[in-house]
Design a protein around this motif. Structure first.
Motif, PDB file in Angstrom:
ATOM      1  N   ARG A 194       0.835  -1.209   0.000  1.00 31.46           N
ATOM      2  CA  ARG A 194       0.000   0.000   0.000  1.00 31.46           C
ATOM      3  C   ARG A 194       0.867   1.255   0.000  1.00 31.46           C
ATOM      4  NH1 ARG A 194      -1.532   3.809   3.194  1.00 31.46           N
ATOM      5  NH2 ARG A 194      -0.408   2.950   4.991  1.00 31.46           N
ATOM      6  N   GLU A 198       1.477   4.228  -2.940  1.00 30.07           N
ATOM      7  CA  GLU A 198       1.362   5.667  -2.720  1.00 30.07           C
ATOM      8  C   GLU A 198       2.629   6.386  -3.180  1.00 30.07           C
ATOM      9  OE1 GLU A 198       0.446   6.355   1.358  1.00 30.07           O
ATOM     10  OE2 GLU A 198      -1.567   5.494   1.241  1.00 30.07           O
ATOM     11  N   GLY A 202       2.984   9.098  -6.165  1.00 23.61           N
ATOM     12  CA  GLY A 202       3.620  10.390  -5.920  1.00 23.61           C
ATOM     13  C   GLY A 202       4.748  10.672  -6.902  1.00 23.61           C
TER      14      GLY A 202
END
Length: 307
Positions: A194, A198, A202
């Motif tokens: 997870r 992210e 980004g």
């Protein structure tokens, strides 16, 4: 025709590099001598890797396949553990080497994108920012592996000295590279996957925002404008055009960008750890992620895009 071990639509485990990934057999053929340009013979299978884009579909010989069963999955996990051990050993070796260099040289210079000279570990405040305020900002360090530093130097030389360009569009592009990293982590714990997702999202966002203003050399402007116009109205980002060469340049700028974030120390540590792991993964896969040859440019392009 000789018997084929694997059937069409069968779920298999297929080697791609040092690891095995879940895949599906789309076609199964026995190649005869002289039946194809590669000269390969014997059983061959056209496979699609689960979760990968179709651009990675490929013909593979039978020795790259394993049955998707308990024994095959055990072998897959053993290969992943062995790769993790190698990655950890390389990270430790890199840390030791960086520490040794720091003692003897103090700083390491890397040619900086967009004609900004050399990026060094020197402290320089922003305009209007006092030295005291600057010193309070957290110091962000991202260790770029030596092989990737060489890539950055070669990249700079090819473009600024030889007046060559990275061939576009790149395969794999930035989006595919980030997807590939997440596939590499597919057997990790859910929380780690997870967080990595992210971080990847980004990086993609940072890349698309920074590319036009921060990641290009002046000589690349004409090429950028050409592809930017082609994408207008398609809904696609420049990360579908550019690849590893320009993504790597982003990591030269990231310490400066991250120094102005509002992340707490714990979150920053997790982010830095993921960025370091991604760079190590890029290093291990550098022969696939970076072009072996840059392309020449016409005299007209050179005249229009000189600094």
């Amino acid at each position: 025709m000789s018997k084929l071990t694997y059937a069409e639509n069968e779920k298999v485990l297929c080697f791609h590099g040092p690891l095995m990934y879940e895949a599906k057999v789309l076609k199964a053929e026995f190649w005869q001598k002289g039946s194809n340009k590669s000269g390969a013979e014997g059983p061959h299978y056209y496979v699609h890797y689960k979760g990968w884009k179709q651009t990675w579909d490929e013909w593979v010989p039978e020795e790259r396949l394993n049955k998707y069963n308990e024994e095959g999955v055990r072998k897959q996990k053993a290969l992943i553990e062995a790769q993790r051990a190698r990655d950890a050993a390389e990270r430790e070796a890199l840390k030791a080497e960086e520490a040794a260099k720091a003692k003897t040289t103090g700083i390491v210079g890397i040619p900086g994108p967009a004609g900004r000279g050399t990026v060094r570990g020197q402290k320089r405040g922003r305009e209007g920012e006092g030295e005291e305020e600057y010193m309070k900002r957290p110091e962000i360090k991202i260790a770029i592996p030596d092989n990737l530093k060489v890539q950055l130097v070669d990249d700079w030389e090819a473009i600024t000295k030889n007046q060559q360009l990275v061939p576009l569009p790149r395969v794999p592009n930035v989006d595919v590279i980030l997807d590939e990293w997440l596939i590499y982590l597919q057997n990790e714990e859910e929380e780690k996957k997870r967080i990595a997702a992210e971080v990847a999202a980004g990086l993609g966002l940072y890349f698309n925002k920074a590319l036009g203003n921060n990641l290009l050399y002046r000589f690349e402007r004409g090429q950028y404008q050409e592809h930017y116009k082609q994408l207008q109205g398609t809904g696609k980002a420049m990360s579908t055009v550019y690849g590893g060469e320009h993504l790597l340049r982003l990591f030269v700028n990231l310490p400066e960008l991250l120094a102005h974030t509002t992340l707490d120390p714990e979150s920053m540590a997790v982010l830095k750890d993921n960025l370091q792991q991604f760079l190590q993964w890029m290093d291990l896969n550098r022969r696939v992620l970076f072009v072996s040859e840059y392309v020449g440019t016409s005299s007209g392009y050179q005249n229009n895009n000189r600094g």
